[in-house]
Scaffold this active site. Structure first.
Site, PDB file in Angstrom:
ATOM      1  N   LYS A 199      14.894  36.239   5.927  1.00  0.00           N
ATOM      2  CA  LYS A 199      14.413  36.331   7.307  1.00  0.00           C
ATOM      3  C   LYS A 199      15.483  35.820   8.264  1.00  0.00           C
ATOM      4  CE  LYS A 199      12.274  31.856   6.687  1.00  0.00           C
ATOM      5  NZ  LYS A 199      11.042  31.136   6.375  1.00  0.00           N
TER       6      LYS A 199
ATOM      7  N   ARG B 180      -0.175  26.422  10.188  1.00  0.00           N
ATOM      8  CA  ARG B 180       0.485  27.508  10.911  1.00  0.00           C
ATOM      9  C   ARG B 180      -0.410  28.700  10.616  1.00  0.00           C
ATOM     10  NH1 ARG B 180       6.830  28.255   9.614  1.00  0.00           N
ATOM     11  NH2 ARG B 180       6.028  29.316   7.791  1.00  0.00           N
TER      12      ARG B 180
ATOM     13  N   TYR C 202      35.830  21.705  32.334  1.00  0.00           N
ATOM     14  CA  TYR C 202      34.866  21.664  33.431  1.00  0.00           C
ATOM     15  C   TYR C 202      34.347  20.263  33.692  1.00  0.00           C
ATOM     16  CZ  TYR C 202      33.964  26.758  33.516  1.00  0.00           C
ATOM     17  OH  TYR C 202      34.050  28.095  33.651  1.00  0.00           O
TER      18      TYR C 202
ATOM     19  N   MET D 126      31.662  28.579  27.861  1.00  0.00           N
ATOM     20  CA  MET D 126      30.854  29.664  27.313  1.00  0.00           C
ATOM     21  C   MET D 126      31.560  30.332  26.135  1.00  0.00           C
ATOM     22  SD  MET D 126      29.343  33.037  29.203  1.00  0.00           S
ATOM     23  CE  MET D 126      28.493  32.150  30.483  1.00  0.00           C
TER      24      MET D 126
HETATM   25  C1  LIG Z   1      11.171  30.244   5.392  1.00  0.00           C
HETATM   26  C2  LIG Z   1      10.129  30.131   4.401  1.00  0.00           C
HETATM   27  C3  LIG Z   1      10.413  29.721   3.075  1.00  0.00           C
HETATM   28  C4  LIG Z   1      11.773  29.237   2.641  1.00  0.00           C
HETATM   29  O1  LIG Z   1      11.947  27.905   3.005  1.00  0.00           O
HETATM   30  P1  LIG Z   1      13.287  27.109   2.670  1.00  0.00           P
HETATM   31  O2  LIG Z   1      13.011  25.731   3.072  1.00  0.00           O
HETATM   32  O3  LIG Z   1      14.360  27.735   3.467  1.00  0.00           O
HETATM   33  O4  LIG Z   1      13.501  27.277   1.211  1.00  0.00           O
HETATM   34  C5  LIG Z   1       9.401  29.771   2.160  1.00  0.00           C
HETATM   35  N1  LIG Z   1       8.165  30.162   2.494  1.00  0.00           N
HETATM   36  C6  LIG Z   1       7.847  30.540   3.754  1.00  0.00           C
HETATM   37  C7  LIG Z   1       6.467  30.940   4.053  1.00  0.00           C
HETATM   38  C8  LIG Z   1       8.804  30.534   4.739  1.00  0.00           C
HETATM   39  O5  LIG Z   1       8.490  30.888   5.984  1.00  0.00           O
END
Ligand SMILES: *Cc1c(COP(=O)(O)O)cnc(C)c1O
Length: 821
Positions: free
Chosen positions: A492, A590, A716, A765
């Site tokens: 992801k 969540r 800056y 930047m």
């Molecule tokens: C991102 C995620 C993981 C992976 O977590 P890590 O700490 O990066 O290993 C596993 N399960 C879910 C549901 C996630 O959203």
């Protein structure tokens, strides 16, 4: 060279049923490397992470008929015309066969071991000796328990010298490699900390390495390295020591002086009583040491050839990486700057084939004359043409007089040019489009000009991603799990910033079971690029059902509203048994169903046929933190109960998973059917595990260095003043690239030439300034913002955040460059 299969069976002491006698010439250990099925003998190796027996069936269908196995699975019975050689241990059998092969040759064989420099010494020796000998050598860094047998298998009657490297990571491994290489001359490069985990001490490791030389007549080493000298002395090897030394004027090779100039080093030494002066085109200590080993070896093996002092001046650096870069007009470029010889061409072509998941890309090879091959050009290019055909290259562009002369050997789309210049000026050069181009040339042809011109030009700041490190980390976690536990790799957020597509492709190649992305579009992009393994979408949107179904993406379902919508949509489209994954909220709060919802989910799912529950899972809120272990354990209990209830109401078994990376590290007992691997894959360990490798390096270069007088300010807002005359380097990376502005004014550091230097002034930047007063640095030097030498974890700590945020904040405009070692 060929062996009859009966002979092989006898050599490896195999049990066999009836054998149809055939000959084999290729040893195959990786089903993806199959080229000539009839001549291949497949060894079904069992490793910590995989089992070759799984691929026998697939290979049988691809017409492979000869197999070395350690068990006869029931399905093998159906393969009537195949030969199965049954042994206790297939790796041992591979090693036995190749030791037998080795014994047939009575030529000098050099065995190289040590912690660093093995491959470089091997390649330097090749460069220095290929005119005097017909050399067989390990391809790239084939120095493992499997790599060594495959290297030695290449030996044939024409060779007059063998050069093989051996690497070990555990006690007793060298014992297995010794009879395969059976070196007559040994070189030990040096002994460092690498691969130390499995040894009690450095001495144990060194002594173990030295067993490679049990039957060697001579050993070459650095006499000033007291540690190695002691080990050799106490090893009771009977051999001639060919020592080189800077201190001992009695040494066979006494180094009088080493004088470093801007781009070269002059080495003066005395060999066999004669003074010699060598120039080498390197100035770093490691290269100098590597060259000394080579000179000592040559002094022993072929003293006449050291009289040619000019040879060392033309030594070429050894670069073993295969770079993948984006090219113009939707091309992908694979740069192989490693020596162009036929073995490395073979490997590079395999790599090219593995990158060709997108079938719309045509595969093109740009190849120069192959120099230093030791084979007659006619048979050499015939072989190349054969290989290119077998590996399904669509088009070849040959550059050089020799290859042009034999162009008729090639029967694919082809074009030939005499020089690189001719090619660059040609119409062909302007017409590349939608191609996967492997660029492979001897250094003399300066193919870097070709790749420079074909490369898409971007900003000089890049994120370099080491795909081998990803594979290493993947296998590291896999070795911690039961063989039957499936792994979901989380790609992801654009693969945690590293780029989801290249990663997904690599992971698919290494047989990960599942991928997971955040939204449907990310999954669709992967499918477009040819990723075919199952993909879970963690946050499916109601608006994305089309994308979901069209790309066979499997949604996480976290509410009744989503479940009902999925059921409705599948039924409306006439889809049945579409896989979904039920997410239970066990405390993270969540997305997710409540544990009490399970019975109702079961009831609704059983009433329809549009969807099936493939897995049920939950997510841990604090798996990395020992202080939260009580809470984590409660999550396990709640999940266990919910999953059981879901199964009960569905009346079927459902795969379960709850662990993320930190969970795998800290609670392997809860691995269940599957785990979800995220940050660990990218080289960051939540619980400080040492075995992971760094994956991403954010690097840039110095654009300019300015001399600033004491008392002036930088940047800056005049936030930093210098209190001495200073040298300030300007680098093209700013907050728009993802370099957090809180690193301004000494808050952060970068690494230049191995040294840390503070960021000075406010980060802009697109650029920032670095104080390089205390170090040796010049314009054009590389700058590392994070990577092996400056871990991401250090950056996140400074910002009081987590590594995940640093990794995913790197802007998309920073080009990702992928490489394999
Ligand atoms: C991102 C995620 C993981 C992976 O977590 P890590 O700490 O990066 O290993 C596993 N399960 C879910 C549901 C996630 O959203």
């Amino acid at each position: 060279m060929e062996y009859s299969i009966r002979e092989v069976a006898r050599i490896i002491d195999a049990k066999t049923e009836e054998i149809t006698d055939t000959s084999i010439s290729i040893l195959l250990i990786d089903s993806r490397r199959l080229t000539l099925p009839e001549q291949s003998l497949f060894f079904a190796l069992k490793t910590k992470t995989n089992d070759g027996h799984k691929y026998v069936d697939e290979l049988y269908h691809l017409k492979v008929r000869n197999f070395v196995v350690s068990e006869l699975l029931p399905e093998f019975n159906l393969m009537k015309d195949a030969n199965f050689l049954v042994v206790k241990d297939t790796l041992k059998a591979l090693q036995k066969l190749t030791s037998f092969h080795r014994k047939r040759f009575d030529i000098p064989v050099i065995g190289i071991t040590g912690s660093n420099g093995k491959t470089i010494v091997k390649e330097f020796l090749y460069q220095l000796l290929h005119k005097d000998f017909n050399i067989v050598r390990s391809p790239r860094s084939y120095n493992s328990q499997i790599g060594v047998p495959l290297s030695v298998w290449q030996m044939n009657e024409k060779h007059t010298l063998g050069i093989f490297e051996a690497g070990i990571s555990q006690p007793d491994e060298m014992e297995c490699l010794q009879p395969i290489i059976a070196p007559t001359i040994g070189i030990i490069t040096n002994i460092g900390e690498a691969h130390q985990e499995n040894f009690l001490s450095t001495t144990q490791k060194c002594m173990e390495k030295l067993t490679l030389f049990n039957e060697a007549e001579a050993i070459i080493y650095d006499g000033d390295n007291g540690f190695i000298a002691n080990c050799i002395e106490s090893s009771c090897l009977s051999h001639k020591a060919i020592v080189w030394s800077r201190k001992d004027s009695e040494a066979p090779l006494f180094v009088e002086s080493i004088e470093k100039k801007e781009t070269e080093t002059v080495i003066k030494c005395t060999m066999l009583g004669l003074s010699k002066r060598f120039v080498i085109p390197f100035t770093d200590d490691a290269s100098i040491e590597n060259v000394m080993h080579c000179l000592a070896l040559i002094l022993y093996l072929k003293p006449t050839s050291v009289s040619d002092e000019s040879k060392t001046a033309s030594l070429e650096p050894v670069d073993m990486r295969l770079d993948v870069k984006e090219g113009i007009n939707n091309c992908l470029l694979i740069n192989d700057t490693y020596n162009s010889d036929i073995n490395s061409l073979d490997i590079a072509l395999d790599f090219q084939a593995s990158r060709r998941v997108n079938k719309n890309l045509k595969s093109t090879l740009i190849l120069s004359d192959i120099l230093q091959s030791g084979t007659l050009p006619k048979s050499l290019y015939k072989k190349v043409a054969d290989m290119v055909r077998r590996k399904k290259v669509d088009r070849i562009i040959g550059i050089g007089r020799d290859i042009k002369e034999y162009e008729s050997e090639f029967d694919i789309q082809k074009e030939f040019f005499r020089t690189t210049d001719d090619f660059i000026k040609s119409v062909t050069f302007k017409s590349f489009k939608d191609e996967l181009i492997l660029i492979k040339g001897s250094r003399r042809f300066h193919f870097e000009r070709i790749s420079e011109l074909l490369e898409k030009k971007v900003h000089e700041t890049i994120l370099e991603v080491n795909l081998d490190a990803v594979v290493h980390n993947f296998n590291y976690y896999r070795s911690r799990l039961k063989p039957e536990t499936k792994i979901v790799c989380m790609v992801k957020a654009f693969g945690y910033g590293a780029g989801s597509y290249e990663l997904a492709k690599t992971l698919q190649e290494y047989r990960c079971d599942y991928l997971a992305v955040a939204v449907a579009d990310e999954g669709a992009a992967l499918r477009k690029e040819g990723i075919s393994i199952p993909i879970i979408v963690m946050n499916p949107e109601f608006s994305s059902f089309n994308v979901l179904f069209e790309n066979l993406l499997e949604p996480e379902v976290y509410s009744f509203r989503l479940l009902d919508a999925m059921i409705r949509e599948t039924e409306r489209r006439g889809i049945t048994s579409y896989p979904i994954h039920i997410k239970v909220d066990t405390g993270m709060h969540r997305l997710g169903f409540q544990p009490e919802d399970m019975a109702e989910i079961g009831r609704r799912v059983k009433e329809q046929s549009g969807v099936v529950v493939r897995t049920v899972f939950s997510h841990l809120a604090g798996s990395d933190d020992p202080c939260l272990d009580d809470f984590t354990n409660q999550q396990f209990l709640k999940f266990e109960k919910a999953a059981a209830e879901l199964e009960e109401s569905l009346q079927q078994k459902v795969m379960r998973h709850i662990l993320n990376s930190a969970g795998i590290e800290r609670f392997p007992g809860q691995q269940m059917d599957m785990v979800r691997l995220g940050i660990g894959l990218y080289g960051v360990s939540a619980s400080g595990q040492k075995g992971l490798r760094n994956v991403s390096t954010l690097r840039t270069i110095i654009l300019q260095i300015q001399q600033i007088p004491s008392g002036d300010s930088v940047g800056y807002g005049r936030m930093s003043f210098v209190n001495r005359d200073s040298r300030i380097a300007i680098i093209p990376i700013g907050y728009a690239d993802g370099l957090n502005r809180h690193f301004s004014n000494g808050g952060g550091e970068v690494v230049i030439n191995g040294k840390r230097c503070p960021i000075i002034g406010n980060i802009c930047m697109d650029a920032c300034m670095i104080d390089v007063t205390d170090i040796d640095a010049k314009e054009g030097d590389r700058v590392i913002v994070f990577g092996e030498e400056l871990p991401v974890g250090e950056l996140s700590e400074k910002l009081k955040t987590i590594s995940y945020e640093i990794l995913t904040s790197i802007s998309p405009r920073v080009k990702r460059v992928y490489f394999r070692e």
